[in-house]
Design an enzyme around this catalytic site. Sequence first.
Site, PDB file in Angstrom:
ATOM      1  N   ALA A   1      24.685  28.343  50.703  1.00 53.85           N
ATOM      2  CA  ALA A   1      25.251  27.580  51.818  1.00 53.85           C
ATOM      3  C   ALA A   1      26.762  27.479  51.658  1.00 53.85           C
ATOM      4  CB  ALA A   1      24.624  26.190  51.865  1.00 53.85           C
ATOM      5  N   THR A   2      27.217  27.490  50.423  1.00 54.58           N
ATOM      6  CA  THR A   2      28.669  27.490  50.172  1.00 54.58           C
ATOM      7  C   THR A   2      29.299  28.710  50.839  1.00 54.58           C
ATOM      8  OG1 THR A   2      28.435  26.257  48.125  1.00 54.58           O
ATOM      9  CG2 THR A   2      30.401  27.647  48.322  1.00 54.58           C
TER      10      THR A   2
ATOM     11  N   CYS B   1      27.193  19.655  42.537  1.00 53.14           N
ATOM     12  CA  CYS B   1      28.301  20.611  42.641  1.00 53.14           C
ATOM     13  C   CYS B   1      29.601  20.034  42.116  1.00 53.14           C
ATOM     14  CB  CYS B   1      28.510  21.030  44.091  1.00 53.14           C
ATOM     15  SG  CYS B   1      26.993  21.371  44.930  1.00 53.14           S
TER      16      CYS B   1
ATOM     17  N   GLN C   1      21.120  19.482  54.359  1.00 49.85           N
ATOM     18  CA  GLN C   1      20.225  18.371  54.000  1.00 49.85           C
ATOM     19  C   GLN C   1      19.445  17.860  55.220  1.00 49.85           C
ATOM     20  OE1 GLN C   1      19.719  17.861  50.942  1.00 49.85           O
ATOM     21  NE2 GLN C   1      21.568  18.642  49.937  1.00 49.85           N
TER      22      GLN C   1
ATOM     23  N   HIS D   1      17.321  26.943  48.772  1.00 47.54           N
ATOM     24  CA  HIS D   1      16.842  26.393  47.485  1.00 47.54           C
ATOM     25  C   HIS D   1      16.682  24.879  47.502  1.00 47.54           C
ATOM     26  CE1 HIS D   1      20.641  24.773  45.630  1.00 47.54           C
ATOM     27  NE2 HIS D   1      21.204  25.623  46.449  1.00 47.54           N
TER      28      HIS D   1
ATOM     29  N   THR E   1      24.951  45.069  49.662  1.00 52.79           N
ATOM     30  CA  THR E   1      23.556  45.449  49.932  1.00 52.79           C
ATOM     31  C   THR E   1      22.714  44.223  50.281  1.00 52.79           C
ATOM     32  OG1 THR E   1      23.798  47.303  48.448  1.00 52.79           O
ATOM     33  CG2 THR E   1      21.540  46.617  48.933  1.00 52.79           C
TER      34      THR E   1
HETATM   35  N1  PMP Z   1      26.240  21.539  51.973  1.00 51.50           N
HETATM   36  C1  PMP Z   1      25.522  20.480  51.581  1.00 51.50           C
HETATM   37  C2  PMP Z   1      25.397  19.305  52.498  1.00 51.50           C
HETATM   38  C3  PMP Z   1      24.898  20.467  50.332  1.00 51.50           C
HETATM   39  O1  PMP Z   1      24.174  19.404  49.941  1.00 51.50           O
HETATM   40  C4  PMP Z   1      25.042  21.597  49.488  1.00 51.50           C
HETATM   41  C5  PMP Z   1      24.423  21.609  48.114  1.00 51.50           C
HETATM   42  N2  PMP Z   1      24.739  20.489  47.325  1.00 51.50           N
HETATM   43  C6  PMP Z   1      25.788  22.678  49.953  1.00 51.50           C
HETATM   44  C7  PMP Z   1      26.371  22.618  51.201  1.00 51.50           C
HETATM   45  C8  PMP Z   1      25.958  23.914  49.128  1.00 51.50           C
HETATM   46  O2  PMP Z   1      24.733  24.576  48.994  1.00 51.50           O
HETATM   47  P1  PMP Z   1      24.560  25.825  48.031  1.00 51.50           P
HETATM   48  O3  PMP Z   1      24.143  25.271  46.720  1.00 51.50           O
HETATM   49  O4  PMP Z   1      23.462  26.637  48.655  1.00 51.50           O
HETATM   50  O5  PMP Z   1      25.842  26.534  47.977  1.00 51.50           O
END
Ligand code: PMP
Length: 384
Positions: free
Chosen positions: A69-70, A328, A177, A200, A236
Site C-alpha cells: 500500500a506504501t 511502520c 484499514q 496483508h 515482472t
Molecule cells: N496506509 C495505512 C492506513 C496503513 O495502516 C498502512 C499499514 N500500516 C499502510 C498504508 C501501508 O501499508 P503497507 O504495509 O502495505 O505498505
Amino acid sequence: MIYFDSTATSKPIPEIIELYEKTINSCWFNPSSNYTLGLRSNSLFEQAKQSVCKTLKLTNHEILFPSSATMANNIAIFGICNNYRGTKKRIITTFIEHPSVYNVYKSLEKDFDVIYLKTDNDGIIDLNQLKESLNKETILVSVMWVNNIIGSVQPIGEIIEILKQYPRCKLHVDAVQAVGKIDLFNVDLNKIDLITISSHKLGGLKGTAVLAYNNKIDLASHFIGASQQKGLVPGTMDLAGAVCCAKIIDISVTNQKENDIYVSKLKNHLIDRIEELNNVQLNSNLSNKNTALYSNYIVSLFIKGKRAETVMHYLEKKDIYVSIGSACSSKQQTIDRTILSISNDKDRGISSIRVSLSVNNTIEEVDYLVDTLKEYLGGVKNVW
Ligand code: PMP
C-alpha cells in the site's frame, strides 16, 4: 500467543496460502511473454483485476497491483503531482495520514502549495477547513478512510460531495484499514478517483496491494522501467500475488458485515472492562460528543504515567502482542501525529498503545488482556 496487532499485519489464511501454491506451481510464467503460457498468465492477471472491480462495484477503474500500500500511495500521489511539478498547484491532505501519504506530501512542499487538514478531538477532519482550503488550483486531495492509530472513520461521502464543485481536483483515499472492516458501499466507490488497498492486513500475503484509479486519469510514471501495468508498476508481474490479493479482497468484503458483528462484541467487551483499569482512558470520543464513527477493529488506549513501550514489553512477556503507534513508525520513537492531532498532548502520545481486534480473537483473550493490564497497573480505579 494472543495477537492484538492485526492493524500492522495479519496471518495469511490457509485458503490464500493454498491458492498461492496452486497458482505459482501451475502458472509461474511471465505474463508479458508472447507465447501461449505467457498469454494465459496474462489473462489470469486480467481476471484478478476484473475480480477486484467486481468486488468493489467499480465500473470505470483501472487496477494496479503494486507490492504494498506504501507503493500504491506513492504511485497515486506522484502519479497526479508529477504532471504539475513546479506549478505550485495546491494539494491537500490531513495531519493523521499514514507516513506513505504524509511524508510524500512533505516531500512535495517545494513544488506545491501543501495544506494539511486538522482533526477534531475525535480524529475527524474539519470539513469547513477542507471547503476553505479548496480552490481552482487544487489538483489533489488525499484522505485516509479509517485512521490506523485510533480507527476514526472520515466522512468520505461528504468529501465527494464537496469536491463536485472542483472537477479538476482528484480524490485519493487510502482505504487500507477500511476494506473488509467497514461498510464501503454507503459510498459509490466509482466517485473516488484513486483507492489504495493492502492485502496483508486482511489475511492475505505481504507483497501485493491494489491501487484502483479512474481510467480517465493520466497518471505520470514515477518509476522507470518497461511497460508492465501501464508503466506505472514496471517489473515482472506477480501473477500469484495478484490472484491471491483479488481473492482476499473478495473474501473480506463478502464477510465484512458478519465479521463486524463479531468484532464489535469484542470491542464493546473491551471498552466495558477498561472501566476497571487504573489510569487508562480511550483515545476516542475525547470530545464526549459520542458522535464520531470508529472502526471496531482498532482501540487506542492512553495509559497515564506509563511509557507505551514499557507496557508493550510487559504484555509481550505475557505472550500478548499489541503495538505502540503504527508498526511502520514505532521504531522511530516519534510521538504519534494522530494522537497529537486529537489531543495536543505529548504525554498521551508517549503513553498510548493500540489494541487491534480481529475475527481470530476471542472474549477470553480480551479478558486476559484486561486482567493482565489490571495486574500491571494495580490498585483501584482512580483518575478520570
Ligand atoms: N496506509 C495505512 C492506513 C496503513 O495502516 C498502512 C499499514 N500500516 C499502510 C498504508 C501501508 O501499508 P503497507 O504495509 O502495505 O505498505
